[in-house]
Design a protein around this motif. Structure first.
Motif, PDB file in Angstrom:
ATOM      1  N   LYS A 279       7.086   3.180   5.310  1.00  0.00           N
ATOM      2  CA  LYS A 279       8.516   3.692   5.095  1.00  0.00           C
ATOM      3  C   LYS A 279       8.410   4.800   4.066  1.00  0.00           C
ATOM      4  N   ILE A 280       9.608   5.478   4.282  1.00  0.00           N
ATOM      5  CA  ILE A 280       9.834   6.514   3.001  1.00  0.00           C
ATOM      6  C   ILE A 280      10.582   5.695   2.077  1.00  0.00           C
ATOM      7  N   GLU A 281      10.052   5.671   0.786  1.00  0.00           N
ATOM      8  CA  GLU A 281      10.786   4.994  -0.304  1.00  0.00           C
ATOM      9  C   GLU A 281      11.549   5.855  -0.978  1.00  0.00           C
ATOM     10  N   GLY A 282      11.423   7.418  -0.879  1.00  0.00           N
ATOM     11  CA  GLY A 282      12.185   8.322  -1.531  1.00  0.00           C
ATOM     12  C   GLY A 282      11.350   9.524  -1.655  1.00  0.00           C
ATOM     13  N   THR A 283      12.199  10.529  -2.296  1.00  0.00           N
ATOM     14  CA  THR A 283      11.632  11.852  -2.430  1.00  0.00           C
ATOM     15  C   THR A 283      11.581  12.186  -3.910  1.00  0.00           C
ATOM     16  N   LEU A 284      10.408  12.533  -4.295  1.00  0.00           N
ATOM     17  CA  LEU A 284      10.101  12.918  -5.969  1.00  0.00           C
ATOM     18  C   LEU A 284      10.291  14.439  -5.847  1.00  0.00           C
ATOM     19  N   LYS A 285      11.446  14.960  -6.536  1.00  0.00           N
ATOM     20  CA  LYS A 285      11.924  16.257  -6.370  1.00  0.00           C
ATOM     21  C   LYS A 285      11.091  17.088  -7.462  1.00  0.00           C
TER      22      LYS A 285
ATOM     23  N   MET B  82       5.948   6.933   0.066  1.00  0.00           N
ATOM     24  CA  MET B  82       5.675   5.989   1.221  1.00  0.00           C
ATOM     25  C   MET B  82       5.149   4.794   1.114  1.00  0.00           C
ATOM     26  N   ALA B  83       5.352   3.549   1.870  1.00  0.00           N
ATOM     27  CA  ALA B  83       4.709   2.367   1.590  1.00  0.00           C
ATOM     28  C   ALA B  83       4.841   1.466   2.667  1.00  0.00           C
ATOM     29  N   ILE B  84       3.980   0.614   2.597  1.00  0.00           N
ATOM     30  CA  ILE B  84       3.997  -0.468   3.774  1.00  0.00           C
ATOM     31  C   ILE B  84       3.538  -1.665   3.140  1.00  0.00           C
ATOM     32  N   THR B  85       4.281  -2.935   3.509  1.00  0.00           N
ATOM     33  CA  THR B  85       3.881  -4.086   3.019  1.00  0.00           C
ATOM     34  C   THR B  85       3.433  -4.867   4.015  1.00  0.00           C
TER      35      THR B  85
ATOM     36  N   TRP C 192       2.971  -4.920   8.208  1.00  0.00           N
ATOM     37  CA  TRP C 192       1.675  -4.781   8.809  1.00  0.00           C
ATOM     38  C   TRP C 192       1.374  -5.876   9.858  1.00  0.00           C
ATOM     39  N   GLU C 193       1.600  -7.073   9.406  1.00  0.00           N
ATOM     40  CA  GLU C 193       1.201  -8.092  10.253  1.00  0.00           C
ATOM     41  C   GLU C 193       2.187  -8.137  11.457  1.00  0.00           C
ATOM     42  N   VAL C 194       3.088  -7.932  11.445  1.00  0.00           N
ATOM     43  CA  VAL C 194       3.978  -7.734  12.748  1.00  0.00           C
ATOM     44  C   VAL C 194       3.682  -6.254  13.593  1.00  0.00           C
TER      45      VAL C 194
ATOM     46  N   LEU D  18       0.957  -1.198  -0.015  1.00  0.00           N
ATOM     47  CA  LEU D  18      -0.184  -0.179  -0.022  1.00  0.00           C
ATOM     48  C   LEU D  18       1.040   1.196  -0.016  1.00  0.00           C
ATOM     49  N   CYS D  19       0.781   1.994  -1.084  1.00  0.00           N
ATOM     50  CA  CYS D  19       1.707   3.299  -1.287  1.00  0.00           C
ATOM     51  C   CYS D  19       0.811   4.498  -0.802  1.00  0.00           C
ATOM     52  N   CYS D  20       1.454   5.747  -0.686  1.00  0.00           N
ATOM     53  CA  CYS D  20       0.852   6.940  -0.373  1.00  0.00           C
ATOM     54  C   CYS D  20       2.053   8.004  -0.918  1.00  0.00           C
ATOM     55  N   GLU D  21       1.601   9.103  -1.326  1.00  0.00           N
ATOM     56  CA  GLU D  21       2.480   9.988  -1.390  1.00  0.00           C
ATOM     57  C   GLU D  21       2.011  11.499  -0.870  1.00  0.00           C
ATOM     58  N   VAL D  22       3.116  12.202  -0.182  1.00  0.00           N
ATOM     59  CA  VAL D  22       2.888  13.220   0.849  1.00  0.00           C
ATOM     60  C   VAL D  22       3.558  14.402   0.417  1.00  0.00           C
ATOM     61  N   PHE D  23       3.047  15.512   0.430  1.00  0.00           N
ATOM     62  CA  PHE D  23       4.033  16.798   0.163  1.00  0.00           C
ATOM     63  C   PHE D  23       5.201  16.829   1.409  1.00  0.00           C
ATOM     64  N   THR D  24       6.290  17.156   1.061  1.00  0.00           N
ATOM     65  CA  THR D  24       7.242  17.023   2.244  1.00  0.00           C
ATOM     66  C   THR D  24       7.094  18.070   3.260  1.00  0.00           C
ATOM     67  N   PHE D  25       6.196  19.073   2.981  1.00  0.00           N
ATOM     68  CA  PHE D  25       5.905  20.200   4.161  1.00  0.00           C
ATOM     69  C   PHE D  25       5.107  19.501   5.040  1.00  0.00           C
ATOM     70  N   ASN D  26       4.066  18.325   4.840  1.00  0.00           N
ATOM     71  CA  ASN D  26       3.003  17.936   5.492  1.00  0.00           C
ATOM     72  C   ASN D  26       3.679  16.709   6.403  1.00  0.00           C
ATOM     73  N   GLU D  27       4.772  17.204   7.345  1.00  0.00           N
ATOM     74  CA  GLU D  27       5.467  16.488   8.152  1.00  0.00           C
ATOM     75  C   GLU D  27       4.584  15.660   9.274  1.00  0.00           C
ATOM     76  N   ARG D  28       3.427  16.332   9.699  1.00  0.00           N
ATOM     77  CA  ARG D  28       2.521  15.505  10.515  1.00  0.00           C
ATOM     78  C   ARG D  28       1.941  14.327   9.863  1.00  0.00           C
ATOM     79  N   VAL D  29       1.429  14.285   8.715  1.00  0.00           N
ATOM     80  CA  VAL D  29       1.233  13.092   8.268  1.00  0.00           C
ATOM     81  C   VAL D  29       2.051  12.230   7.912  1.00  0.00           C
ATOM     82  N   ILE D  30       3.275  12.628   7.357  1.00  0.00           N
ATOM     83  CA  ILE D  30       4.536  11.620   7.123  1.00  0.00           C
ATOM     84  C   ILE D  30       4.652  10.747   8.639  1.00  0.00           C
ATOM     85  N   GLU D  31       4.530  11.666   9.587  1.00  0.00           N
ATOM     86  CA  GLU D  31       5.007  10.847  11.030  1.00  0.00           C
ATOM     87  C   GLU D  31       3.748   9.884  11.243  1.00  0.00           C
TER      88      GLU D  31
END
Length: 181
Positions: free
Chosen positions: A138-144, A159-162, A166-168, A117-130
């Protein structure tokens, strides 16, 4: 506080358009639309005929408060992406994110049988990233310079989780199972 995810209906479109055009909502989204009822109606028809997306209204008790969706559903590669927003800002900061995040993870991994499951978040949206990190994403990269908005480029965190993570992780959280229509 009973949370439900219910399918979007035509009578929801005016409310969704109001939410979607709120500056406090659009600042975290890729577009700043000027919506009309006909635009919304065409959008509803499109999503209702697209097997790669699912959209719901977020409802708490008897109050509709926002929209959540999964998109780019790819059964062959066993992944999809997701996003949500709380349009009724009086409901922000009430711990709703825990139930939404955990239930969407369960839905994607157990009901849809996907692996990522993937998602994309503006870098300034630190609250949602956290928030996403807290639940195992996990952060998989930054799209500049990925999104051009307000006459300037913005970076996006991918970002993404597998399912295995999640099971852990899922047993670390107390959350109520919510109804997903």
């Amino acid at each position: 506080m009973a949370i439900e995810l219910i399918k979007i209906q035509e009578f929801d479109l005016e409310m969704i358009a109001k939410w979607r055009m709120l500056p406090d909502v659009t600042k975290y989204m890729y577009t700043d639309p000027k919506l009309t009822f006909n635009i919304q109606l065409n959008w509803l028809k499109k999503i209702n005929n697209d097997n790669a997306v699912q959209y719901w209204i977020i409802k708490i008790d008897d109050t509709k408060i926002g929209v959540i969706n999964i998109y780019d559903i790819d059964y062959e590669n066993r992944r999809c992406s997701w996003a949500y927003y709380i349009g009724d800002t009086s409901f922000r900061g009430r711990g709703i994110a825990t139930n939404l995040e955990c239930n969407i993870y369960d839905y994607v991994f157990h009901e849809l049988k996907l692996n990522k499951l993937c998602c994309e978040v503006f870098t300034f949206n630190e609250r949602v990233i956290e928030i996403h990190k807290k639940f195992g994403s996990k952060i998989e990269g930054t799209l500049k310079n990925h999104i051009w908005k307000d006459k300037k480029p913005y970076d996006i965190v991918a970002m993404a989780i597998t399912k295995d993570i999640w099971e852990v992780t899922r047993h670390n959280f107390n959350y109520e199972k919510i109804y997903i229509e």
